[in-house]
Write an enzyme that holds these catalytic residues in place. Structure first.
Site, PDB file in Angstrom:
ATOM      1  N   ASP A   1       0.820  -1.213   0.000  1.00  0.00           N
ATOM      2  CA  ASP A   1       0.000   0.000   0.000  1.00  0.00           C
ATOM      3  C   ASP A   1       0.860   1.271   0.000  1.00  0.00           C
ATOM      4  O   ASP A   1       0.633   2.181   0.791  1.00  0.00           O
ATOM      5  CB  ASP A   1      -0.949   0.010   1.221  1.00  0.00           C
ATOM      6  CG  ASP A   1      -1.689  -1.291   1.400  1.00  0.00           C
ATOM      7  OD1 ASP A   1      -2.055  -1.907   0.394  1.00  0.00           O
ATOM      8  OD2 ASP A   1      -1.902  -1.708   2.561  1.00  0.00           O
TER       9      ASP A   1
ATOM     10  N   GLU B   1     -10.537  -0.329  -4.009  1.00  0.00           N
ATOM     11  CA  GLU B   1      -9.903   0.203  -2.799  1.00  0.00           C
ATOM     12  C   GLU B   1      -8.642   0.979  -3.135  1.00  0.00           C
ATOM     13  O   GLU B   1      -8.283   1.104  -4.299  1.00  0.00           O
ATOM     14  CB  GLU B   1      -9.573  -0.952  -1.850  1.00  0.00           C
ATOM     15  CG  GLU B   1      -8.611  -1.943  -2.462  1.00  0.00           C
ATOM     16  CD  GLU B   1      -8.487  -3.251  -1.697  1.00  0.00           C
ATOM     17  OE1 GLU B   1      -9.280  -3.497  -0.773  1.00  0.00           O
ATOM     18  OE2 GLU B   1      -7.584  -4.028  -2.034  1.00  0.00           O
TER      19      GLU B   1
HETATM   20  C1  6LW Z   1      -5.533  -2.463   2.173  1.00  0.00           C
HETATM   21  C2  6LW Z   1      -6.196  -2.576   0.880  1.00  0.00           C
HETATM   22  C3  6LW Z   1      -5.379  -3.599   0.316  1.00  0.00           C
HETATM   23  O1  6LW Z   1      -6.227  -1.747   3.095  1.00  0.00           O
HETATM   24  O2  6LW Z   1      -5.054  -4.486   1.257  1.00  0.00           O
HETATM   25  O3  6LW Z   1      -4.154  -3.727  -1.660  1.00  0.00           O
HETATM   26  C4  6LW Z   1      -5.385  -3.907   2.494  1.00  0.00           C
HETATM   27  N1  6LW Z   1      -4.941  -3.474  -0.849  1.00  0.00           N
HETATM   28  O4  6LW Z   1      -6.175  -1.456   0.110  1.00  0.00           O
HETATM   29  C5  6LW Z   1      -4.304  -4.180   3.470  1.00  0.00           C
HETATM   30  O5  6LW Z   1      -3.047  -3.899   2.926  1.00  0.00           O
END
Ligand code: 6LW
Length: 487
Positions: free
Chosen positions: A18, A187
């Site tokens: 992230d 996300e």
């Molecule tokens: C994070 C989400 C994800 O919050 O995995 O790749 C979760 N994405 O965006 C934890 O790293």
């Protein structure tokens, strides 16, 4: 500055998912997720986007955030780092905290810290981000699970952010559900502006094999956002599970020089289906065509490249971390002396509090971590509370145990002369093994896949380090980590 030639080598190897990036003048700053580990959220600095040096951690004080009861792969998720008129902001989520949890903001005058105590935000979901517009207004985005039209459906939502009062104000705007109908987990949303367009980046499909980066744009910051017809703009899910770089997504954009752009993102480098390194941070070139971003122009994918080795050397003091914050101040790393002193915490390596374990990220598929273990000390590879391997030194010998979701199993037990203290934990990318100075061959080994998120689940890669399992503090001497070239 052309970056593509090195795109297949992580800029931060080992578990650094992230990634979020910010630029101030000629300086770049980057932060990544740390889950249950403390200190949390490392902040790095670079002048060339390739070489990064640690500045410190945004979460580095006992009492700043309560990680006491977070489960494995809970804790600190997906930060966003931004600078606005000289002031630093870091928004993040504390997941499954035993005290207050959810989204919060930290502020600082210097990205090296000190960072403030958290100010909690009235924000549902995860993956908070901030965007500061040219008119001085600031906007907060996050991802919330809604599951209105399909399972796993999320919405990227937005509210205005008051950068002085540190709170969300005004109405909520629901911006996007991701590029594809049926897409799960849109996300890691980040808003950026280029000219008169506002761009929303989001990664959908889940952070594993189906991860895919998509983009939408709008003339107004609050939308409506129109998805790009070329979405997803970067993914490796069509390359098959044998491709050596996988799970590409969760990107953040930055201006690189006056005209060029770059992005940081996460990806994994599995070998034989095992990915003990977890999700690592990579850097890619970004061009623009018809006012849409093109990631890795002319290539469209990260090509796996051989990586350099490191060491043997003592990890920099800032690399050492503990699990949770139930106990703090129980260990000291001394780089000059190459020692680590660890006091018992009353908790064994399997948790759930703060075990007497201090470790660093496994950064290479092939590596060796060695130390001189006094009685009462151990050496361990930890994926999570219930998936780990440890070798514990006693007065008369060494016991190697593995835990794989159940009770610990003994793999080997040997008598050792009191003078034999050098013990190494290593991997050749196929097995994790324990070796003892002066003894031929490994004492015990487990397949790398056993300590691998692809099999055991979770968001975190392997940490390797040392333990104290007796009643007294121990000092491990002669510590050295060697990363083998090639991966
Ligand atoms: C994070 C989400 C994800 O919050 O995995 O790749 C979760 N994405 O965006 C934890 O790293």
């Amino acid at each position: 500055m052309p970056l593509a030639d090195s795109a297949g080598v992580p800029i931060l190897p080992g578990c650094h998912p992230d990634p979020t990036i910010e630029r101030v003048g000629d300086d770049f700053y980057l932060a990544t997720s740390t889950f249950e580990y403390f200190p949390g959220i490392p902040v790095f600095h670079s002048r060339n986007l390739r070489d990064w040096s640690p500045l410190g951690h945004a979460v580095d004080r006992p009492g700043q955030l309560d990680l006491t009861g977070v489960p494995s792969s809970g804790g600190l998720f997906a930060p966003t780092l931004r600078n606005h008129r000289g002031r630093w902001f870091l928004v993040c989520t504390l997941v499954h905290g035993s005290g207050r949890d959810g989204d919060f903001v930290l502020t600082a005058d210097d990205p090296a810290g000190p960072w403030s105590d958290p100010v909690w935000l009235d924000a549902p979901g995860i993956d908070p981000s901030l965007f500061f517009d040219d008119d001085g207004r600031a906007w907060f985005t996050g991802t919330e699970l809604v599951e209105r039209d399909w399972p796993g459906q999320t919405v990227v939502w937005m509210r205005e952010f008051d950068p002085v009062g540190l709170r969300l104000v005004g109405p909520r705007h629901d911006l996007w559900h991701g590029a594809l109908t049926g897409a799960v987990w849109a996300e890691g949303p980040h808003i950026h502006r280029r000219g008169d367009w506002y761009y929303l980046l989001a990664s959908e499909g889940g952070t594993e094999y189906f991860h895919a980066l998509s983009v939408a744009r709008s003339r107004a910051v609050t939308g409506p956002y129109e998805g790009h017809r070329g979405n997803p703009v970067l993914t490796h899910r069509h390359l098959g599970r044998g491709y050596p770089i996988q799970n590409v997504g969760h990107a953040d954009l930055v201006r690189n020089g006056d005209h060029d752009w770059a992005a940081v993102l996460l990806a994994t480098r599995p070998r034989g289906g095992a990915d003990p390194l977890g999700r690592e941070a990579f850097l890619v070139d970004v061009d623009w065509e018809d006012d849409w971003p093109v990631f890795l122009p002319g290539r469209g994918r990260l090509d796996a490249l051989p990586t350099a080795g490191t060491g043997p050397g003592f990890p920099s003091p800032g690399e050492w971390t503990q699990v949770r914050t139930a106990v703090t101040g129980f260990w000291q790393a001394d780089a000059a002396a190459r020692t680590l002193r660890i006091a018992p915490t009353g908790t064994g390596l399997g948790g759930p509090g703060t075990p007497a374990f201090v470790g660093i990220r496994q950064r290479h598929h092939g590596f060796t971590l060695r130390g001189d273990l006094p009685p009462g000390a151990g050496i361990a590879a930890r994926l999570r509370d219930d998936v780990l391997m440890v070798a514990e030194r006693s007065e008369d010998g060494l016991v190697v145990m593995v835990t794989d979701g159940g009770p610990a199993r003994e793999l080997a037990r040997v008598a050792l002369d009191p003078g034999v203290t050098g013990v190494a934990l290593g991997s050749d990318a196929e097995t994790f093994s324990i070796t003892v100075d002066g003894r031929e061959g490994p004492l015990a080994a487990v397949p790398v896949g056993l300590l691998s998120p692809a099999r055991a689940g979770g968001f975190v890669g392997v940490w390797v380090g040392f333990t104290a399992h007796g009643g007294e503090p121990v000092t491990v001497r002669g510590i050295a980590y060697t990363g083998h070239p090639g991966g």
